[in-house]
Design an enzyme around this catalytic site. Sequence first.
Site, PDB file in Angstrom:
ATOM      1  N   VAL A   1       0.802  -1.227   0.000  1.00 16.88           N
ATOM      2  CA  VAL A   1       0.000   0.000   0.000  1.00 16.88           C
ATOM      3  C   VAL A   1       0.834   1.276   0.000  1.00 16.88           C
ATOM      4  CG1 VAL A   1      -2.010  -1.046   1.093  1.00 16.88           C
ATOM      5  CG2 VAL A   1      -0.194  -0.091   2.528  1.00 16.88           C
ATOM      6  N   TYR A   2       2.139   1.187   0.192  1.00 15.18           N
ATOM      7  CA  TYR A   2       2.938   2.411   0.237  1.00 15.18           C
ATOM      8  C   TYR A   2       2.861   3.136  -1.104  1.00 15.18           C
ATOM      9  CZ  TYR A   2       5.194   0.892   4.613  1.00 15.18           C
ATOM     10  OH  TYR A   2       5.456   0.507   5.904  1.00 15.18           O
TER      11      TYR A   2
END
Length: 333
Positions: free
Chosen positions: A63-64
């Site tokens: 998700v970064y």
Amino acid sequence: MEYRNLGRTGVKVSSLCLGCLMFGTKARAMEAQFGNEIGERESIRIIDRAIDAGINFLDTANVYRRGTSEEIVGKALEANGHRNRIVLATKFTGSVADDPNARGASRRHIIEQCEASLRRLRTDRIDLYQVHHPQSDVPIDETLSALDDLVRAGKVRYVGSSNFHAWQVVESLWIAKALGLNRFVSEQPPYHLLDRRRERELAPMAQTYGLALLPWSPLASGFLSGKYRRGARSPEGSRLSLKNESTARFFTESTFAVVDVLTELAASKGCTPGQVALAWCMRQPGITSPIIGSKTMEQLEDNLGAAQVTITAEDRAALDEVAPPGGALVPFL
């Protein structure tokens, strides 16, 4: 650079891990608090410099920066040809789409996200695949079983946890042993001078059961770097420059007392306060590899310098006076 075993495995990782949260420009709302994003070119320069300095451990997550962090890490390792010498870690559980099944620690999500991360990272295996956050609504045996299948398929080498309490890690170890599954080899907790609660149970547990501890935010969102001063405006673009309830808790007399001691120790050692704080974290009992989140080449060079800083028993005693063992001046999670 010093190299340490990744928990009870035979894999050696550098005593500093490069965190890749800031790499990429597609920030999610929660990532705005960490300051300005880093473009692809500068991100790759930072990765290359870290590897040249001896870091062989990179940590990211699906998700970064909406997946762009993994994409940049993959491009960097493909371009520099160092994939085989790097211990590459990523994580899952975060929401990746507006879909109730596009998140969590279910078998479905784990398998899907492993495949997606492999594509973005341009690799055929993930060295350390971590549960980003514990999921109370998913039985841990389902999570471990799916991860075990990925290990047996050769797509994942080792598995670990992140932000777990000590009891949750122990539960996972018990289930893994009972079912004959691959077990967690590491845990990634928040840990620094302003929050030492992990010394109570998590660190002793990790030492007892042979888990690597990989602290995130070892500089407490940059507060321990020394760039924040009493009564002075926070540096533009810094993580704590946005004034709100979350950041206000950092600016107290007790937290500045910690910075005062760090500054005094740094002056006596000819280094920076941040290097003292990071060196302290690196050398705490049970700690394997703190995760540094450098946003600029200058910050990376400063972080790298911590590896050369010695922490004495007197230094520890001085820091214990202002940051009591097992306590928390600024609780994280």
